[in-house]
Write a protein that holds these residues in place. Structure first.
Motif, PDB file in Angstrom:
ATOM      1  N   ALA A  34       0.449 -11.050  -0.782  1.00 28.84           N
ATOM      2  CA  ALA A  34      -0.932 -10.613  -0.987  1.00 28.84           C
ATOM      3  C   ALA A  34      -1.567 -10.174   0.319  1.00 28.84           C
ATOM      4  O   ALA A  34      -2.355  -9.215   0.345  1.00 28.84           O
ATOM      5  N   ALA A  35      -1.238 -10.841   1.402  1.00 26.37           N
ATOM      6  CA  ALA A  35      -1.799 -10.482   2.705  1.00 26.37           C
ATOM      7  C   ALA A  35      -1.324  -9.096   3.151  1.00 26.37           C
ATOM      8  O   ALA A  35      -2.046  -8.393   3.864  1.00 26.37           O
ATOM      9  N   GLN A  36      -0.140  -8.668   2.708  1.00 30.33           N
ATOM     10  CA  GLN A  36       0.406  -7.363   3.082  1.00 30.33           C
ATOM     11  C   GLN A  36       0.027  -6.260   2.109  1.00 30.33           C
ATOM     12  O   GLN A  36       0.106  -5.079   2.440  1.00 30.33           O
ATOM     13  N   ALA A  37      -0.367  -6.624   0.883  1.00 34.15           N
ATOM     14  CA  ALA A  37      -0.641  -5.645  -0.166  1.00 34.15           C
ATOM     15  C   ALA A  37      -1.941  -4.890   0.096  1.00 34.15           C
ATOM     16  O   ALA A  37      -2.901  -5.440   0.618  1.00 34.15           O
ATOM     17  N   LYS A  38      -1.966  -3.624  -0.303  1.00 28.44           N
ATOM     18  CA  LYS A  38      -3.183  -2.803  -0.213  1.00 28.44           C
ATOM     19  C   LYS A  38      -4.113  -3.076  -1.388  1.00 28.44           C
ATOM     20  O   LYS A  38      -5.302  -2.828  -1.308  1.00 28.44           O
ATOM     21  N   GLY A  39      -3.560  -3.597  -2.481  1.00 29.21           N
ATOM     22  CA  GLY A  39      -4.331  -3.946  -3.665  1.00 29.21           C
ATOM     23  C   GLY A  39      -3.470  -4.763  -4.604  1.00 29.21           C
ATOM     24  O   GLY A  39      -2.239  -4.690  -4.540  1.00 29.21           O
ATOM     25  N   ILE A  40      -4.125  -5.556  -5.459  1.00 27.74           N
ATOM     26  CA  ILE A  40      -3.398  -6.393  -6.425  1.00 27.74           C
ATOM     27  C   ILE A  40      -4.064  -6.236  -7.781  1.00 27.74           C
ATOM     28  O   ILE A  40      -5.283  -6.423  -7.912  1.00 27.74           O
TER      29      ILE A  40
END
Length: 187
Positions: free
Chosen positions: A58-64
């Protein structure tokens, strides 16, 4: 016992199993947006608590995109539906539904949660501007099976979209979402 009676029993059993899959009763006077927000928050907490590596991902994702309580029921033909929210950082920016229909060997009912991690700006943008987006073959999938948590490995992080299925409840012979369609909804 006739086949119609057997089908009726299977349909009732499937409906009962689906009803048992609900996480909590509806709150009187609860708006659709408030309900989705609450369920998304609960699902996100469950994701971080049960899926190893989800917090780092989640810390690396641009969106979830979090879609809690997707319900799937089937007796030869099957259908699935759920509603959730797209989060960019801590903000819920849009609301989406997922729907799927299929014909094949599906018997039973289940409910589960899904998280789509958009790892690139391009993948997130493509999702947001499309109408009736479908999860493609570029996605990596991690899911819990038989009560054991599947983690997200570093080999999956090189994909533009990572799908995590978690929190399964109910009993079904097929829990795939092949051909599922994601659509923006107004809440």
């Amino acid at each position: 016992m006739t086949s119609l009676t057997r089908r009726s029993i299977l349909a009732l059993a499937g409906a009962g199993a689906l009803a048992a899959c609900t996480s909590r009763p509806p709150v009187p006077g609860d708006s659709g947006r408030a309900r989705i927000d609450r369920e998304v928050d609960d699902a996100l907490n469950e994701l971080y608590a049960t899926v190893p590596g989800a917090t780092e991902l989640a810390a690396q994702a641009k969106g979830i995109l979090i879609i809690p309580n997707i319900r799937k029921i089937g007796l030869i033909a099957s259908g699935a539906y759920g509603e959730g929210a797209l989060m960019i950082g801590p903000a819920k920016v849009d609301y989406y539904s997922i729907s799927a229909a299929g014909i094949g060997l599906t018997i039973g009912a289940t409910a589960f949660n899904q998280a789509l991690f958009f790892m690139t700006e391009q993948a997130l943008q493509d999702f947001r501007v499309s109408d009736g987006w479908e999860l493609g073959v570029d996605a990596a999938v991690a899911f819990q099976k038989d009560g054991a948590a599947a983690g997200v490995t570093s080999t999956q992080i090189n994909r533009p979209i990572i799908e995590v299925v978690f929190g399964q409840r109910g009993l079904i012979a097929d829990a795939s979402l092949a051909g599922a369609k994601y659509s923006r909804i107004v809440r």
